[in-house]
Motif scaffolding. Sequence first.
Motif, PDB file in Angstrom:
ATOM      1  N   GLU A   1       0.828  -1.197   0.000  1.00  0.00           N
ATOM      2  CA  GLU A   1       0.000   0.000   0.000  1.00  0.00           C
ATOM      3  C   GLU A   1       0.871   1.260   0.000  1.00  0.00           C
ATOM      4  N   LEU A   2       1.989   1.214   0.721  1.00  0.00           N
ATOM      5  CA  LEU A   2       2.880   2.366   0.754  1.00  0.00           C
ATOM      6  C   LEU A   2       3.548   2.581  -0.601  1.00  0.00           C
ATOM      7  N   ILE A   3       3.865   1.519  -1.304  1.00  0.00           N
ATOM      8  CA  ILE A   3       4.438   1.639  -2.654  1.00  0.00           C
ATOM      9  C   ILE A   3       3.414   2.295  -3.584  1.00  0.00           C
ATOM     10  N   LYS A   4       2.146   1.906  -3.475  1.00  0.00           N
ATOM     11  CA  LYS A   4       1.095   2.539  -4.280  1.00  0.00           C
ATOM     12  C   LYS A   4       1.002   4.025  -3.965  1.00  0.00           C
ATOM     13  N   GLU A   5       1.039   4.352  -2.684  1.00  0.00           N
ATOM     14  CA  GLU A   5       0.992   5.753  -2.259  1.00  0.00           C
ATOM     15  C   GLU A   5       2.196   6.522  -2.800  1.00  0.00           C
ATOM     16  N   ALA A   6       3.361   5.890  -2.786  1.00  0.00           N
ATOM     17  CA  ALA A   6       4.576   6.535  -3.304  1.00  0.00           C
ATOM     18  C   ALA A   6       4.440   6.828  -4.790  1.00  0.00           C
ATOM     19  N   GLN A   7       3.834   5.917  -5.538  1.00  0.00           N
ATOM     20  CA  GLN A   7       3.653   6.144  -6.975  1.00  0.00           C
ATOM     21  C   GLN A   7       2.719   7.311  -7.228  1.00  0.00           C
ATOM     22  N   ILE A   8       1.679   7.439  -6.417  1.00  0.00           N
ATOM     23  CA  ILE A   8       0.745   8.565  -6.552  1.00  0.00           C
ATOM     24  C   ILE A   8       1.452   9.874  -6.228  1.00  0.00           C
ATOM     25  N   VAL A   9       2.191   9.899  -5.126  1.00  0.00           N
ATOM     26  CA  VAL A   9       2.914  11.110  -4.720  1.00  0.00           C
ATOM     27  C   VAL A   9       3.959  11.475  -5.762  1.00  0.00           C
ATOM     28  N   LYS A  10       4.680  10.488  -6.279  1.00  0.00           N
ATOM     29  CA  LYS A  10       5.745  10.734  -7.254  1.00  0.00           C
ATOM     30  C   LYS A  10       5.187  11.378  -8.518  1.00  0.00           C
ATOM     31  N   ASP A  11       3.983  10.994  -8.920  1.00  0.00           N
ATOM     32  CA  ASP A  11       3.362  11.566 -10.119  1.00  0.00           C
ATOM     33  C   ASP A  11       3.056  13.045  -9.961  1.00  0.00           C
ATOM     34  N   THR A  12       2.900  13.523  -8.731  1.00  0.00           N
ATOM     35  CA  THR A  12       2.532  14.920  -8.504  1.00  0.00           C
ATOM     36  C   THR A  12       3.715  15.785  -8.055  1.00  0.00           C
ATOM     37  N   ARG A  13       4.897  15.193  -7.909  1.00  0.00           N
ATOM     38  CA  ARG A  13       6.061  15.929  -7.414  1.00  0.00           C
ATOM     39  C   ARG A  13       7.122  16.087  -8.490  1.00  0.00           C
ATOM     40  N   ASP A  14       8.192  16.749  -8.153  1.00  0.00           N
ATOM     41  CA  ASP A  14       9.316  16.973  -9.052  1.00  0.00           C
ATOM     42  C   ASP A  14       9.872  15.633  -9.531  1.00  0.00           C
ATOM     43  N   PRO A  15       9.971  15.429 -10.839  1.00  0.00           N
ATOM     44  CA  PRO A  15      10.448  14.135 -11.343  1.00  0.00           C
ATOM     45  C   PRO A  15      11.898  13.820 -10.972  1.00  0.00           C
ATOM     46  N   LEU A  16      12.679  14.826 -10.598  1.00  0.00           N
ATOM     47  CA  LEU A  16      14.077  14.576 -10.243  1.00  0.00           C
ATOM     48  C   LEU A  16      14.245  14.181  -8.778  1.00  0.00           C
ATOM     49  N   GLY A  17      13.203  14.381  -7.979  1.00  0.00           N
ATOM     50  CA  GLY A  17      13.291  14.055  -6.562  1.00  0.00           C
ATOM     51  C   GLY A  17      13.233  12.560  -6.315  1.00  0.00           C
ATOM     52  N   LYS A  18      13.735  12.150  -5.167  1.00  0.00           N
ATOM     53  CA  LYS A  18      13.695  10.735  -4.782  1.00  0.00           C
ATOM     54  C   LYS A  18      12.842  10.600  -3.529  1.00  0.00           C
ATOM     55  N   LEU A  19      12.091   9.524  -3.480  1.00  0.00           N
ATOM     56  CA  LEU A  19      11.309   9.213  -2.297  1.00  0.00           C
ATOM     57  C   LEU A  19      11.998   8.064  -1.576  1.00  0.00           C
ATOM     58  N   VAL A  20      11.861   8.042  -0.256  1.00  0.00           N
ATOM     59  CA  VAL A  20      12.505   7.006   0.538  1.00  0.00           C
ATOM     60  C   VAL A  20      11.479   6.414   1.506  1.00  0.00           C
ATOM     61  N   ILE A  21      11.497   5.098   1.605  1.00  0.00           N
ATOM     62  CA  ILE A  21      10.654   4.396   2.568  1.00  0.00           C
ATOM     63  C   ILE A  21      11.547   4.004   3.734  1.00  0.00           C
ATOM     64  N   VAL A  22      11.127   4.391   4.938  1.00  0.00           N
ATOM     65  CA  VAL A  22      11.910   4.111   6.142  1.00  0.00           C
ATOM     66  C   VAL A  22      11.057   3.332   7.134  1.00  0.00           C
ATOM     67  N   GLU A  23      11.729   2.681   8.066  1.00  0.00           N
ATOM     68  CA  GLU A  23      11.051   1.951   9.125  1.00  0.00           C
ATOM     69  C   GLU A  23      10.727   2.897  10.257  1.00  0.00           C
ATOM     70  N   GLY A  24       9.476   2.837  10.728  1.00  0.00           N
ATOM     71  CA  GLY A  24       9.072   3.655  11.858  1.00  0.00           C
ATOM     72  C   GLY A  24       9.394   2.972  13.168  1.00  0.00           C
ATOM     73  N   GLU A  25       8.894   3.561  14.246  1.00  0.00           N
ATOM     74  CA  GLU A  25       9.132   2.990  15.570  1.00  0.00           C
ATOM     75  C   GLU A  25       8.526   1.598  15.663  1.00  0.00           C
TER      76      GLU A  25
ATOM     77  N   LYS B   1       9.288  -0.954  14.138  1.00  0.00           N
ATOM     78  CA  LYS B   1       9.455  -1.655  12.862  1.00  0.00           C
ATOM     79  C   LYS B   1       8.141  -2.195  12.315  1.00  0.00           C
ATOM     80  N   GLU B   2       7.002  -1.680  12.793  1.00  0.00           N
ATOM     81  CA  GLU B   2       5.702  -2.121  12.296  1.00  0.00           C
ATOM     82  C   GLU B   2       5.168  -1.185  11.219  1.00  0.00           C
TER      83      GLU B   2
END
Length: 75
Positions: free
Chosen positions: A21-45, A47-48
């Motif tokens: 689900e987070l990958i899907k969200e990242a694809q949606i966000v990436k489509d609306t942001r600067d194409p040169l920017g990078k998104l990063v997925i990190v582990e929260g507190e 690790k859940e």
Amino acid sequence: MEETVFFNLGNALAAKRDPKELIKEAQIVKDTRDPLGKLVIVEGEGKETLILFDLADQEESSETTQPFTVKKILD
């Protein structure tokens, strides 16, 4: 290789427990942001939770930032 990055939690773009689900969200966000920017997925507190940040929002360690472990960088 494990990498620790520091972000202000207020800059998070999304947070989910399900990595697919987070990958899907990242694809949606990436489509609306600067194409040169990078998104990063990190582990929260606990690790859940996975959190999505823009890599450009990375900060130096301070009292207002939290350390996160990088799980995936999306180009």
